[in-house]
Design an enzyme around this catalytic site. Structure first.
Site, PDB file in Angstrom:
ATOM      1  CG  ASN A 165      -1.896   0.995   1.386  1.00 15.88           C
ATOM      2  OD1 ASN A 165      -2.020   2.018   0.455  1.00 15.88           O
ATOM      3  ND2 ASN A 165      -2.617   1.025   2.534  1.00 15.88           N
ATOM      4  CG  HIS A 205     -12.379   4.486   2.150  1.00 15.15           C
ATOM      5  ND1 HIS A 205     -13.221   5.426   2.562  1.00 15.15           N
ATOM      6  CD2 HIS A 205     -11.114   4.906   2.295  1.00 15.15           C
ATOM      7  CE1 HIS A 205     -12.286   6.462   3.234  1.00 15.15           C
ATOM      8  NE2 HIS A 205     -11.103   5.931   2.991  1.00 15.15           N
ATOM      9  CD  GLU A 222      -8.405  -0.483   3.448  1.00 10.01           C
ATOM     10  OE1 GLU A 222      -7.921  -0.277   4.651  1.00 10.01           O
ATOM     11  OE2 GLU A 222      -8.710   0.281   2.705  1.00 10.01           O
ATOM     12  NE  ARG A 258      -9.199  13.148   3.058  1.00 13.73           N
ATOM     13  CZ  ARG A 258      -9.314  12.031   2.787  1.00 13.73           C
ATOM     14  NH1 ARG A 258     -10.137  11.677   1.697  1.00 13.73           N
ATOM     15  NH2 ARG A 258      -8.337  11.123   3.146  1.00 13.73           N
ATOM     16  NE  ARG A 301      -6.349   1.567  -0.353  1.00 18.54           N
ATOM     17  CZ  ARG A 301      -6.442   1.971   0.569  1.00 18.54           C
ATOM     18  NH1 ARG A 301      -5.561   2.301   1.714  1.00 18.54           N
ATOM     19  NH2 ARG A 301      -7.584   2.902   0.863  1.00 18.54           N
TER      20      ARG A 301
END
Ligand code: ADP
Length: 404
Positions: free
Chosen positions: A7, A186, A389, A247, A98
């Site tokens: 990742n 995601h 993940e 964010r 990823r």
């Protein structure tokens, strides 16, 4: 088969090595044989390498700034030193990456070839912080491991089945032709936790309407109907939707026009404002970390209380939107850093949906294992599931390279 998962981010690299011949029966997640990370924000001119394997953990600071050299040093800890778990790198059968943005092109994981790399490169304008790092990671692993098959698993792929009404923004039709649409992110996590919830419920995913809530530093929801994502809150970029750590999530776009006209803001200033200086951090003034903000609220900070109040309000509103897109609800899943660890968020997020049969247990606690937190007689199950993940990427590689 041993699968190396990478990742690659702009400021960190995280990787794991899984042995897929071990312990993956019954949807059980295998523990990685080895895990390592590179933290490029550690100090100017150096990188911090953490590796764990063979029951040992090592932390080293290396005087490197080149990402490829850092990855090489990280991979070496697989075959050398205290964390050694392999005799030879040739034991690695595949590398899974990823990749954040696969645009409309990739709806499934793919074996990387020159065409795939070119597409990831072409999508850089849509994911300027992520796709260059992902591409660099692929190219570095090609250099380090030679001809080992590499697989790209896209964060956008799971959302690619959304219907046009869900992915189209109501701007001019030219946007449709320009690819300005909702992509969603995601996806690897939403897909994994949806399947895991179905397994835990002993039901077929095809028969369920699930609302998955990935609440980490970045936050997004997905409406998963019959195993297909029919709606999600992140959009053209990962800035859309829920309030997040740094964010803003969705804000009235008129605010941006106002700031540009009245305050002379540039695109870069707006980018920083919305992506780095907003959300929990911007409103609370203390941190982007939910734990720190919750602590400040307990100590009486009005700003921290407002930040959490807005976080919950927006989460509930968007959850309601997803329920409408699903047209029913069998289960809700909370996952990622905040979603896995915060009873306050579970309780307050679910409260307004009691009329739909969504009721939680009287006592809620964090747990190591995935758990059902709904009251025994509630009509809707509520799951706290630890997202995996890397494991999902390893499994996607195996499914692609060694189909059953
Ligand atoms: P990322 O999106 O960077 O992968 P994570 O899924 O690790 O992020 O989530 C990070 C966030 O999760 C932290 O910023 C923090 O707000 C929250 N978090 C992590 N652990 C806990 C905890 N034990 N209690 C409450 N919040 C937590």
């Amino acid at each position: 088969m041993k699968i190396f998962v990478l990742n690659a981010g702009s400021s960190s690299h995280k990787s794991c090595l899984f042995d897929l011949s071990q312990g993956n029966a019954d949807g059980q997640v295998a523990r990685p044989l080895w895990r390592a990370s590179l933290d490029w924000t550690h100090a100017e001119g150096s990188v911090e390498l953490t590796a764990s394997g063979a029951g040992e953990e090592t932390v080293t600071v290396l005087p490197l700034t080149d990402k490829g050299e850092g990855l090489e040093a990280m991979v070496e800890t697989l075959v050398q030193g205290q964390t050694q778990v392999l005799d030879d790198l040739a034991e690695i059968g595949a590398v899974g990456h990823r990749v954040v943005h696969g645009g409309c092109d990739y709806q499934q994981p793919v074996v990387v070839d020159s065409g795939v790399k070119e597409t990831i490169r072409q999508l850089i304008p849509l994911a300027p912080a992520h796709n260059p790092a992902n591409l660099q990671g692929i190219e570095a692993m090609e250099r380090i491991l030679g001809g080992v098959p590499q697989v790209a698993v896209f964060d956008t792929a799971f959302h690619s089945a959304m219907p046009p009404a869900a992915f189209t923004y109501p701007g001019p039709y030219a946007w449709v032709e320009q690819g300005i649409r909702r992509y969603g992110f995601h996806g690897i996590s939403h897909q994994y936790v949806a399947q895991r919830a179905a397994d835990l419920m002993g039901r077929d995913l095809e028969d369920l309407k699930l609302l998955t809530c990935h609440l980490g530093n970045g936050c997004s929801l997905a409406a998963v109907k019959g195993g297909v994502c029919v709606d999600t809150t992140m959009g053209f970029t990962p800035l859309d939707g829920l309030m997040m750590g740094n964010r803003s999530g969705s804000v009235d776009p008129g605010i941006l026009i106002y700031l540009m006209r009245q305050e002379g803001y540039s695109a870069d200033q707006l980018d920083r404002l919305l992506n780095k200086e907003s959300g929990l951090k911007g409103l609370s003034g203390v941190s982007n970390d939910m734990r720190v903000v919750a602590e400040a609220m307990e100590q009486g900070s009005d700003q921290a209380q407002l930040a959490i109040g807005v976080f919950i309000h927006r989460l509930r509103r968007e959850m309601g939107g997803m329920v409408a897109s699903l047209g029913g609800l069998d289960g809700v899943v909370f996952t990622a850093g905040i979603g896995e660890n915060t009873p306050l968020v579970w309780r307050r997020a679910c409260e307004p949906f009691e009329f739909l049969g969504l009721r939680l247990k009287a006592e809620l606690n964090r747990a190591q294992n995935d758990q059902d937190i709904a009251a025994a007689d509630a009509a809707v199950r509520v799951w706290v599931i630890h997202t995996q993940e890397e494991w999902a990427i390893a499994q996607a590689c195996a499914a692609l390279l060694q189909p059953a």
